[in-house]
Design a protein around this motif. Sequence first.
Motif, mmCIF file in Angstrom:
data_model
loop_
_atom_site.group_PDB
_atom_site.id
_atom_site.type_symbol
_atom_site.label_atom_id
_atom_site.label_comp_id
_atom_site.label_asym_id
_atom_site.label_seq_id
_atom_site.Cartn_x
_atom_site.Cartn_y
_atom_site.Cartn_z
ATOM 1 N N ALA A 3 -23.525 2.784 51.113
ATOM 2 C CA ALA A 3 -24.749 3.210 51.787
ATOM 3 C C ALA A 3 -25.977 2.453 52.197
ATOM 4 O O ALA A 3 -26.408 1.280 50.934
ATOM 5 N N THR A 4 -26.108 1.924 53.559
ATOM 6 C CA THR A 4 -27.289 1.125 53.703
ATOM 7 C C THR A 4 -28.308 1.833 54.590
ATOM 8 O O THR A 4 -27.911 2.515 55.835
ATOM 9 N N GLU A 5 -29.674 1.594 54.072
ATOM 10 C CA GLU A 5 -30.776 2.486 54.752
ATOM 11 C C GLU A 5 -31.222 2.367 56.137
ATOM 12 O O GLU A 5 -30.814 1.323 56.144
ATOM 13 N N THR A 6 -30.972 2.649 57.565
ATOM 14 C CA THR A 6 -31.509 1.973 58.391
ATOM 15 C C THR A 6 -32.644 2.051 59.043
ATOM 16 O O THR A 6 -33.827 2.291 58.350
ATOM 17 N N LYS A 9 -35.871 6.420 58.384
ATOM 18 C CA LYS A 9 -35.951 6.616 56.612
ATOM 19 C C LYS A 9 -35.517 8.046 56.540
ATOM 20 O O LYS A 9 -34.970 9.109 57.522
ATOM 21 N N GLY A 10 -34.384 7.371 56.006
ATOM 22 C CA GLY A 10 -33.336 8.472 55.056
ATOM 23 C C GLY A 10 -32.122 8.633 56.743
ATOM 24 O O GLY A 10 -31.599 9.314 55.350
ATOM 25 N N CYS A 11 -31.741 7.814 57.131
ATOM 26 C CA CYS A 11 -30.664 7.987 58.102
ATOM 27 C C CYS A 11 -29.714 6.276 57.105
ATOM 28 O O CYS A 11 -30.325 5.931 57.119
ATOM 29 N N PHE A 12 -28.672 6.761 57.169
ATOM 30 C CA PHE A 12 -27.605 5.511 56.428
ATOM 31 C C PHE A 12 -25.779 6.100 56.816
ATOM 32 O O PHE A 12 -25.988 7.078 56.931
ATOM 33 N N ILE A 39 -27.883 8.077 48.686
ATOM 34 C CA ILE A 39 -28.674 7.930 49.195
ATOM 35 C C ILE A 39 -30.401 8.667 48.554
ATOM 36 O O ILE A 39 -31.282 8.207 49.370
#
Length: 191
Positions: A3-6, A9-12, A39
């Motif tokens: 999982a990589t956060e974009t 913020k909070g969107c992965f 997440i």
Amino acid sequence: MKATETNLKGCFIIEPTIFEDERGYFFESYNHKNFCEAIGREVIFVQDNQSFSKKGVLRGLHFQKGEHAQAKLVSVLQGKIQDVVVDLRKDSPTFGQHLSIELSEENKKQVFIPRGFAHGFLTLSESAQVFYKCDNYYNKEAEGGVRYDDDALGIGWHLNFEDLILLEKDKGLPLLDINNSQRDMHNQQRQ
């Protein structure tokens, strides 16, 4: 699963671990425990949706308002799409910014979209089947949306506007008034 956060913020972006051999492949498309750990928060999905779209179909940009807001986990079962999310959280430093990512049956990536975002996608292949989980039930009275061609958002859609297929309802969605929203935020912070 990775999982990589974009930048939102909070969107992965979620990338599954895929096991391939001469028979084909296998992967867990969803594991509640692993997903929530990745997440960093608990999300309980209560509704699954699936759509089929022809090339050029643009669905969006949609959201649910207020207590009916939805977080979503979006994936593609067949075909390829350009998936777009827009941060509508007025208190967010990335308010009005968007993420555009290609999701396909080949790359098997998923996008986790928290509540407070508009979502839409454009079908890039001859057809596409999109599957997404929601953490809240759909409510017709809570429908909201933002225009796909809003210059303030600056979304670079991967097809020409004249090749897009949209509902009349989506063509008539309002523009996101970023300047007034930012002014309202500034005034609230000064009070």
